[in-house]
Design a protein around this motif. Sequence first.
Motif, PDB file in Angstrom:
ATOM      1  N   GLY A 230      67.987  16.588 -67.482  1.00 50.44           N
ATOM      2  CA  GLY A 230      66.724  16.190 -68.092  1.00 50.44           C
ATOM      3  C   GLY A 230      65.526  16.392 -67.203  1.00 50.44           C
ATOM      4  N   ALA A 231      64.580  15.451 -67.287  1.00 50.51           N
ATOM      5  CA  ALA A 231      63.260  15.605 -66.675  1.00 50.51           C
ATOM      6  C   ALA A 231      63.254  15.162 -65.222  1.00 50.51           C
ATOM      7  N   VAL A 232      63.902  15.954 -64.363  1.00 49.55           N
ATOM      8  CA  VAL A 232      63.903  15.720 -62.920  1.00 49.55           C
ATOM      9  C   VAL A 232      63.595  17.040 -62.216  1.00 49.55           C
ATOM     10  N   THR A 252      62.949  20.943 -67.808  1.00 53.66           N
ATOM     11  CA  THR A 252      64.147  20.111 -67.800  1.00 53.66           C
ATOM     12  C   THR A 252      65.212  20.849 -67.003  1.00 53.66           C
ATOM     13  N   SER A 253      66.016  20.106 -66.252  1.00 56.60           N
ATOM     14  CA  SER A 253      67.016  20.752 -65.399  1.00 56.60           C
ATOM     15  C   SER A 253      68.344  20.031 -65.516  1.00 56.60           C
ATOM     16  N   GLU A 254      69.364  20.671 -65.012  1.00 58.38           N
ATOM     17  CA  GLU A 254      70.702  20.082 -64.977  1.00 58.38           C
ATOM     18  C   GLU A 254      71.359  20.489 -63.667  1.00 58.38           C
ATOM     19  N   GLY A 255      71.877  19.531 -62.948  1.00 62.79           N
ATOM     20  CA  GLY A 255      72.509  19.819 -61.667  1.00 62.79           C
ATOM     21  C   GLY A 255      73.579  18.803 -61.327  1.00 62.79           C
ATOM     22  N   ILE A 256      74.430  19.179 -60.375  1.00 61.89           N
ATOM     23  CA  ILE A 256      75.515  18.308 -59.908  1.00 61.89           C
ATOM     24  C   ILE A 256      75.134  17.755 -58.547  1.00 61.89           C
ATOM     25  N   TYR A 257      75.320  16.448 -58.369  1.00 62.19           N
ATOM     26  CA  TYR A 257      74.950  15.779 -57.130  1.00 62.19           C
ATOM     27  C   TYR A 257      76.103  14.905 -56.649  1.00 62.19           C
ATOM     28  N   GLU A 258      76.189  14.801 -55.336  1.00 58.27           N
ATOM     29  CA  GLU A 258      77.302  14.074 -54.733  1.00 58.27           C
ATOM     30  C   GLU A 258      77.134  12.574 -54.912  1.00 58.27           C
ATOM     31  N   GLY A 274      63.725  13.391 -57.757  1.00 57.61           N
ATOM     32  CA  GLY A 274      62.780  12.497 -58.402  1.00 57.61           C
ATOM     33  C   GLY A 274      62.486  12.884 -59.839  1.00 57.61           C
ATOM     34  N   VAL A 275      61.919  11.937 -60.582  1.00 58.30           N
ATOM     35  CA  VAL A 275      61.635  12.183 -61.998  1.00 58.30           C
ATOM     36  C   VAL A 275      60.325  12.940 -62.148  1.00 58.30           C
ATOM     37  N   ALA A 276      60.242  13.717 -63.204  1.00 61.30           N
ATOM     38  CA  ALA A 276      59.036  14.476 -63.516  1.00 61.30           C
ATOM     39  C   ALA A 276      58.045  13.566 -64.243  1.00 61.30           C
ATOM     40  N   PRO A 277      56.753  13.915 -64.231  1.00 61.88           N
ATOM     41  CA  PRO A 277      55.753  13.074 -64.913  1.00 61.88           C
ATOM     42  C   PRO A 277      56.028  12.897 -66.394  1.00 61.88           C
ATOM     43  N   TRP A 278      56.721  13.843 -67.020  1.00 61.36           N
ATOM     44  CA  TRP A 278      56.988  13.768 -68.450  1.00 61.36           C
ATOM     45  C   TRP A 278      58.338  13.107 -68.759  1.00 61.36           C
ATOM     46  N   ALA A 279      58.939  12.453 -67.766  1.00 62.42           N
ATOM     47  CA  ALA A 279      60.227  11.792 -67.987  1.00 62.42           C
ATOM     48  C   ALA A 279      60.055  10.543 -68.848  1.00 62.42           C
ATOM     49  N   ASP A 280      60.957  10.371 -69.792  1.00 63.86           N
ATOM     50  CA  ASP A 280      60.971   9.178 -70.643  1.00 63.86           C
ATOM     51  C   ASP A 280      61.854   8.130 -69.959  1.00 63.86           C
ATOM     52  N   LEU A 324      73.949  11.363 -66.001  1.00 64.56           N
ATOM     53  CA  LEU A 324      72.690  10.627 -66.121  1.00 64.56           C
ATOM     54  C   LEU A 324      71.704  11.496 -66.887  1.00 64.56           C
ATOM     55  N   VAL A 325      71.263  10.996 -68.044  1.00 64.27           N
ATOM     56  CA  VAL A 325      70.365  11.753 -68.913  1.00 64.27           C
ATOM     57  C   VAL A 325      68.985  11.107 -68.863  1.00 64.27           C
ATOM     58  N   ILE A 326      67.986  11.898 -68.490  1.00 64.83           N
ATOM     59  CA  ILE A 326      66.599  11.433 -68.455  1.00 64.83           C
ATOM     60  C   ILE A 326      65.820  12.327 -69.411  1.00 64.83           C
TER      61      ILE A 326
END
Length: 428
Positions: A230-232, A252-258, A274-280, A324-326
């Motif tokens: 999502g919006a990160v 919007t992006s999608e990635g894998i994090y440890e 971090g979240v983007a300004p347009w994150a809900d 985690l969906v943002i």
Amino acid sequence: MCGLRLLCVCALVLVPGFVLAQESGDLGVPAGEAETALESPVDPETYVLGPGDGLFISLTGSITDMYWGSVTLQGRLYLKTPVSRVTIGEASNLRIPVYKTIDRIQVSGMTLANAEKKANEVASKYFKDVQVSLGLARFRRCKVFVVGDVFKPGVVGATPVTRASEVLKRAELQGTASRASIELLRGGDVHSIINLYSFELTGDASANPFVMDGDIIMVPAMKKRVTVRGAVYGSGVYSLRISALTAEQTRTSEGIYELEAGDKATEIVRKAGGVAPWADLRNSYVKRRTGAESKAIKIGVDLEKVLVEGDTLADVLMEDGDILVIPSVEDVVYVEGAVNAPGAILYQPELGALSYIGLAGGPTDRASMGRVKVRRPNGDIISANGNPEIRRGDAVIVPEVTLRWWQDYLTIGTAVTSVVIAWLTIAR
């Protein structure tokens, strides 16, 4: 005589460069050496010498001189004194010193401070009032080996003031590579654990050590991981969403994090940039599979409460495999059902449900205004009674009435009468 001429010719070639180096503040450093950016002055108490390090050796006291020297491939430093001077050219006053080696010192593996102490101990055997000072002028080049989950395994060139993160950047970590439990091996043992998250998020320099000659950096795969979608500002694959009404682009992006022990949703968000300004933030959630059948459940996490209001109790402890969906904030409000102009309407703050129904052309004559609902982006449905304030991305749903008193009853009665008359006519 030929040897003296050769010496003079060499001096004519070397001395101008030596003088230019003096003027530039880089006394005697060989031409062509690449400059190394420093984050702080070199500490003589901690910097460990090795083959290839370049030094200024300064003599003060009964002998005053300075010359360039380097640690040999055998790890030695030669201590010299000037014994004479050679004049260059018959009409020139330029004289260069001729040196004699008085001893050699094994300095490889010593700190710069200890090597200086050793040099003074050796000098005291030959002179009573001569002080020796060592100044680091050039870093040696060393080899560091990177293995594991990287795109470019093998040898990476570095210096003793290169941090592990710089080496790993050149080796290019794979998407599934650990960033929190990377091992730095030195002398066959684990010297330290490299945690890039800790260094990048908190500035913990101990989690990102300096490398040394022959170090091996072992990059394992992640043991536990989560997906952020999502919006990160993530490092994974991203796409651009274009608003139908405003043509504004949002990423919007999608990635894998440890996933580290104790990580909550906010820690994962920080790892994702971090979240983007347009994150809900209000409508973010975690998708998790539980039970033997791996049934998917949805756990709401109000990131606005956590990140903006500081309510840590609203945070969610993450588990291996979570998503985690943002979502991105919608710039529109949807009005559906029994209105004259259903569709998307540009969001306007502080308006209630009735206002948006009015902007959609008002209710039709079949609208059931007592049963209007508001659907939030996270799927929650609330009643519109009381005219609640509408948020970005909400949908205002206006249902139709099943029967509208006399109009519907008249229509039904007329239809029934027509059927009865037709039946009676056929029966005759």
